[in-house]
Design a protein around this motif. Structure first.
Motif, mmCIF file in Angstrom:
data_model
loop_
_atom_site.group_PDB
_atom_site.id
_atom_site.type_symbol
_atom_site.label_atom_id
_atom_site.label_comp_id
_atom_site.label_asym_id
_atom_site.label_seq_id
_atom_site.Cartn_x
_atom_site.Cartn_y
_atom_site.Cartn_z
ATOM 1 N N ASP A 88 0.820 -1.224 0.163
ATOM 2 C CA ASP A 88 0.070 -0.166 -0.009
ATOM 3 C C ASP A 88 1.384 1.476 -0.102
ATOM 4 O O ASP A 88 2.109 0.816 -0.272
ATOM 5 N N ASP A 89 0.477 2.398 0.432
ATOM 6 C CA ASP A 89 1.113 3.544 -0.105
ATOM 7 C C ASP A 89 2.344 3.333 0.883
ATOM 8 O O ASP A 89 3.600 4.332 0.837
ATOM 9 N N ASN A 90 2.396 3.207 2.482
ATOM 10 C CA ASN A 90 3.340 3.191 3.603
ATOM 11 C C ASN A 90 4.187 1.471 3.956
ATOM 12 O O ASN A 90 5.472 1.632 3.794
ATOM 13 N N TYR A 91 3.040 0.546 3.130
ATOM 14 C CA TYR A 91 3.996 -0.788 3.850
ATOM 15 C C TYR A 91 3.639 -1.737 2.155
ATOM 16 O O TYR A 91 3.138 -1.677 1.865
ATOM 17 N N VAL A 92 5.346 -3.169 2.821
ATOM 18 C CA VAL A 92 4.617 -3.794 2.080
ATOM 19 C C VAL A 92 4.220 -4.836 3.086
ATOM 20 O O VAL A 92 5.026 -5.621 3.752
ATOM 21 N N ASN A 93 3.778 -6.448 2.872
ATOM 22 C CA ASN A 93 3.382 -7.062 3.334
ATOM 23 C C ASN A 93 3.492 -8.185 3.009
ATOM 24 O O ASN A 93 3.503 -8.141 1.546
ATOM 25 N N ILE A 94 4.693 -8.989 4.074
ATOM 26 C CA ILE A 94 4.942 -11.117 3.447
ATOM 27 C C ILE A 94 4.266 -11.389 3.913
ATOM 28 O O ILE A 94 4.008 -11.395 5.285
ATOM 29 N N SER A 95 4.444 -12.563 2.900
ATOM 30 C CA SER A 95 3.450 -13.736 3.533
ATOM 31 C C SER A 95 3.921 -14.697 3.211
ATOM 32 O O SER A 95 4.123 -14.552 2.033
ATOM 33 N N ALA A 96 4.314 -15.654 3.470
ATOM 34 C CA ALA A 96 5.155 -17.347 3.154
ATOM 35 C C ALA A 96 4.530 -18.425 4.412
ATOM 36 O O ALA A 96 4.442 -18.270 5.513
ATOM 37 N N GLU A 97 4.619 -19.506 3.562
ATOM 38 C CA GLU A 97 4.824 -20.784 4.343
ATOM 39 C C GLU A 97 5.786 -21.448 3.796
ATOM 40 O O GLU A 97 5.913 -21.727 2.751
ATOM 41 N N LEU A 98 5.825 -22.276 4.910
ATOM 42 C CA LEU A 98 7.329 -23.694 4.573
ATOM 43 C C LEU A 98 6.882 -24.144 5.534
ATOM 44 O O LEU A 98 6.666 -24.925 6.334
ATOM 45 N N SER A 99 7.624 -25.556 4.925
ATOM 46 C CA SER A 99 7.189 -26.663 5.884
ATOM 47 C C SER A 99 8.476 -27.890 5.925
ATOM 48 O O SER A 99 9.786 -27.086 4.900
ATOM 49 N N PHE A 100 8.762 -28.590 6.717
ATOM 50 C CA PHE A 100 9.893 -28.747 7.191
ATOM 51 C C PHE A 100 9.688 -30.058 7.766
ATOM 52 O O PHE A 100 8.872 -30.937 7.987
ATOM 53 N N ASP A 101 10.642 -31.533 7.656
ATOM 54 C CA ASP A 101 10.616 -32.477 7.708
ATOM 55 C C ASP A 101 11.713 -33.117 8.631
ATOM 56 O O ASP A 101 11.034 -33.946 9.130
ATOM 57 N N SER A 102 12.022 -32.003 9.644
ATOM 58 C CA SER A 102 12.629 -32.741 11.069
ATOM 59 C C SER A 102 12.548 -31.604 12.048
ATOM 60 O O SER A 102 12.197 -30.229 11.408
ATOM 61 N N LEU A 103 13.066 -31.594 12.857
ATOM 62 C CA LEU A 103 13.178 -30.433 13.658
ATOM 63 C C LEU A 103 14.414 -29.884 12.985
ATOM 64 O O LEU A 103 14.539 -28.464 13.917
ATOM 65 N N ASP A 104 15.551 -30.323 12.854
ATOM 66 C CA ASP A 104 17.107 -30.272 12.840
ATOM 67 C C ASP A 104 16.084 -29.019 11.284
ATOM 68 O O ASP A 104 17.477 -27.624 11.548
ATOM 69 N N SER A 105 15.682 -29.411 10.585
ATOM 70 C CA SER A 105 15.228 -28.545 9.239
ATOM 71 C C SER A 105 15.052 -26.919 9.786
ATOM 72 O O SER A 105 14.966 -25.783 9.974
#
Length: 204
Positions: A88-105
């Motif tokens: 919008d005029d003042n802000y950039v909005n980012i959204s993302a979803e990631l999947s992981f296959d272990s707690l290490d990741s």
């Protein structure tokens, strides 16, 4: 910045700018796989900090899809499922979803410093540790404290964890939660001005 986890890079940027609101949701399954949902809002002024060429797409925080793709290429077991950007005029909005296959990741995604730590561990019981190191507001001086109170007033950290079984213990015990969901939110200025370590521990 790409040598650190995206989450901690965002957190560090938030603590330096006061112009960013970060929401993180971790959905953890019983086999230690799951998803991480990110949503954050960045002031356009902050995004342009450090840019010499106005056409240069390099920002001080991960904004482009390529930033996230670099992270999943670096960390084995991560997948980028979704990414979106709106402005919008003042802000950039980012959204993302990631999947992981272990707690290490997952932990590599959160890799940061001793000052700002979010770490998951598997065992009997499974465990989450969040720690923001204390600062010393007396060293800032009165004027600096006033700047922090005003300039950092809007930035927030919002963290939610959904787990596959009931929580066994939470510290502090008044952290917002139900049987299998924990919600932690703080203002950036409160973190910067805290004279004690801020920590949350959960087991399930």
């Amino acid at each position: 910045m790409r040598n650190k986890g995206i989450i901690i890079s965002l957190l560090a940027s938030l603590l330096l700018s006061g112009c960013l609101n970060l929401k993180t949701v971790v959905n953890l399954k019983s086999d230690n796989t799951g998803t991480v949902e990110l949503a954050y809002q960045v002031d356009k002024i902050f995004m342009n900090m450090g840019r010499i060429d106005p056409n240069d797409p390099v920002y001080p925080i991960p904004v482009g899809k390529g930033d996230f793709e670099d992270t999943v290429n670096r960390i084995e077991g991560l997948t980028l499922n979704k990414w979106d950007k709106s402005e919008d005029d003042n802000y950039v909005n980012i959204s993302a979803e990631l999947s992981f296959d272990s707690l290490d990741s997952l932990n590599q995604l959160f890799t940061g410093s001793d000052e700002y730590r979010i770490e998951f561990s598997s065992g009997s019981p499974d465990r989450l540790d969040i720690n923001f190191a204390k600062s010393n507001p007396e060293e800032f001086g009165e004027m600096a404290n006033e700047v922090i109170e005003n300039f950092f007033s809007d930035g927030t950290i919002d963290f939610q964890l959904n787990v596959p079984s009931d929580f066994i213990e939470l510290t502090p015990n008044d952290v917002d939660h139900d049987d299998r969901s924990l919600h932690f939110q703080m203002k950036v200025k409160d973190i910067l001005l805290s004279t004690e370590d801020i920590s949350v521990t959960a087991t399930w």
